[in-house]
Design an enzyme around this catalytic site. Structure first.
Site, short mmCIF file in Angstrom:
data_model
loop_
_atom_site.label_atom_id
_atom_site.label_comp_id
_atom_site.label_asym_id
_atom_site.label_seq_id
_atom_site.Cartn_x
_atom_site.Cartn_y
_atom_site.Cartn_z
N ARG A 8 64.94 60.04 62.48
CA ARG A 8 65.25 58.67 62.07
C ARG A 8 64.58 57.67 63.02
O ARG A 8 64.49 57.90 64.23
CB ARG A 8 66.76 58.42 62.07
CG ARG A 8 67.12 57.06 61.49
CD ARG A 8 68.59 56.74 61.63
NE ARG A 8 68.86 55.39 61.13
CZ ARG A 8 69.98 54.72 61.35
NH1 ARG A 8 70.96 55.26 62.05
NH2 ARG A 8 70.13 53.49 60.88
N HIS A 9 64.15 56.55 62.47
CA HIS A 9 63.50 55.50 63.26
C HIS A 9 64.46 54.90 64.28
O HIS A 9 65.68 55.06 64.20
CB HIS A 9 62.99 54.40 62.32
CG HIS A 9 64.09 53.73 61.55
ND1 HIS A 9 64.92 52.76 62.09
CD2 HIS A 9 64.51 53.90 60.27
CE1 HIS A 9 65.80 52.36 61.19
NE2 HIS A 9 65.57 53.04 60.08
N ARG A 58 59.11 50.27 60.73
CA ARG A 58 60.02 50.81 61.74
C ARG A 58 59.86 52.32 61.90
O ARG A 58 60.02 52.85 63.00
CB ARG A 58 61.47 50.45 61.39
CG ARG A 58 61.98 50.91 60.02
CD ARG A 58 63.31 50.22 59.73
NE ARG A 58 63.96 50.65 58.50
CZ ARG A 58 63.73 50.12 57.30
NH1 ARG A 58 62.84 49.14 57.17
NH2 ARG A 58 64.40 50.54 56.23
N GLU A 82 63.29 54.67 52.88
CA GLU A 82 64.73 54.63 52.70
C GLU A 82 65.07 54.35 51.23
O GLU A 82 64.21 53.95 50.44
CB GLU A 82 65.32 53.54 53.62
CG GLU A 82 66.84 53.41 53.60
CD GLU A 82 67.58 54.68 53.96
OE1 GLU A 82 67.64 55.60 53.10
OE2 GLU A 82 68.10 54.78 55.09
N HIS A 149 64.10 57.72 57.55
CA HIS A 149 65.26 56.84 57.58
C HIS A 149 66.54 57.67 57.43
O HIS A 149 66.51 58.77 56.87
CB HIS A 149 65.15 55.79 56.49
CG HIS A 149 63.82 55.09 56.48
ND1 HIS A 149 63.62 53.89 57.13
CD2 HIS A 149 62.63 55.46 55.96
CE1 HIS A 149 62.34 53.53 56.99
NE2 HIS A 149 61.73 54.48 56.28
#
Length: 209
Positions: A8-9, A58, A82, A149
């Site tokens: 995940r970012h 991101r 996402e 995400h």
């Protein structure tokens, strides 16, 4: 054995105030960049063979911190984005509850398609699983880091493992810059090996379940 690390970012200003991002192209904040820099050496030590990222900033910027350590290029795949949250995007949870109370209630109850132009969980899971499988197919027997995400990672994982949504709802969310590890084992298919693994920038002790 093929290994996927669904990463995940890092944190964003919208994460910090619980504002729904979805596919809005937000950037990492200072904390997010610090988180990515802290996590990247741990992932680099796992000797990845490839890095693939969502095309949202991101995720791409998070992936770039690992690329800087490994020298690997970062591939982009928009299927790793996402969930598209439709009319919810850009709003906080209290704002959604006020403007769209019925749809908000359905969303919070786990309804697959709550309305307000929100992408269904099934559609998100299918596109994520396609992207994950494609990354695995291109790197058989290798380790691939997927910068993506939180919600997308969980739903994609579920589709690869064949888990129903009812089970996925019991899996805790990924923290920023933490990852899930999946392995494709001969004769056994995809297996979950670890979830929510990462490090707090304030410490060097990894944590996860």
């Amino acid at each position: 054995m093929t290994r996927l690390l669904l990463w995940r970012h890092g944190n964003t200003d919208w994460n910090a105030v619980d504002r729904v991002q979805g596919q809005t192209d937000t950037a990492l904040n200072d904390l997010g960049r610090e988180q990515a820099l802290a996590a990247a050496p741990l992932l680099a030590a796992m000797r990845p063979d490839a890095i693939v990222a969502s095309d949202l900033q991101r995720a791409r910027d998070t992936a770039d911190t690992l690329a800087a350590l490994t020298g690997l290029p970062v591939g982009a795949d928009p299927r790793l984005r996402e969930r598209h949250y439709g009319l919810f995007q850009g709003l906080t949870s209290p704002e959604i509850a006020e403007r769209y109370p019925a749809e908000y209630a359905r969303w919070r109850s786990g309804d697959q398609s709550p309305g307000c132009e929100v992408e269904s969980l099934d559609d998100m899971g299918k596109r994520m699983a396609e992207a994950l499988q494609a990354a695995a197919d291109v790197n058989p027997g290798g380790t691939v880091v997927i910068a993506t995400h939180g919600g997308a990672a969980r739903q994609g994982m579920g589709h690869l493992l064949g888990w129903p949504t009812s089970i996925l709802h019991t899996v805790g969310p990924l923290q920023n810059c933490h990852w899930t590890e999946l392995r494709l084992e001969a004769g056994r298919g995809w297996r979950l090996r670890a979830h929510n693994v990462g490090v707090n920038p304030a410490t060097t002790i990894p944590a996860g379940i």
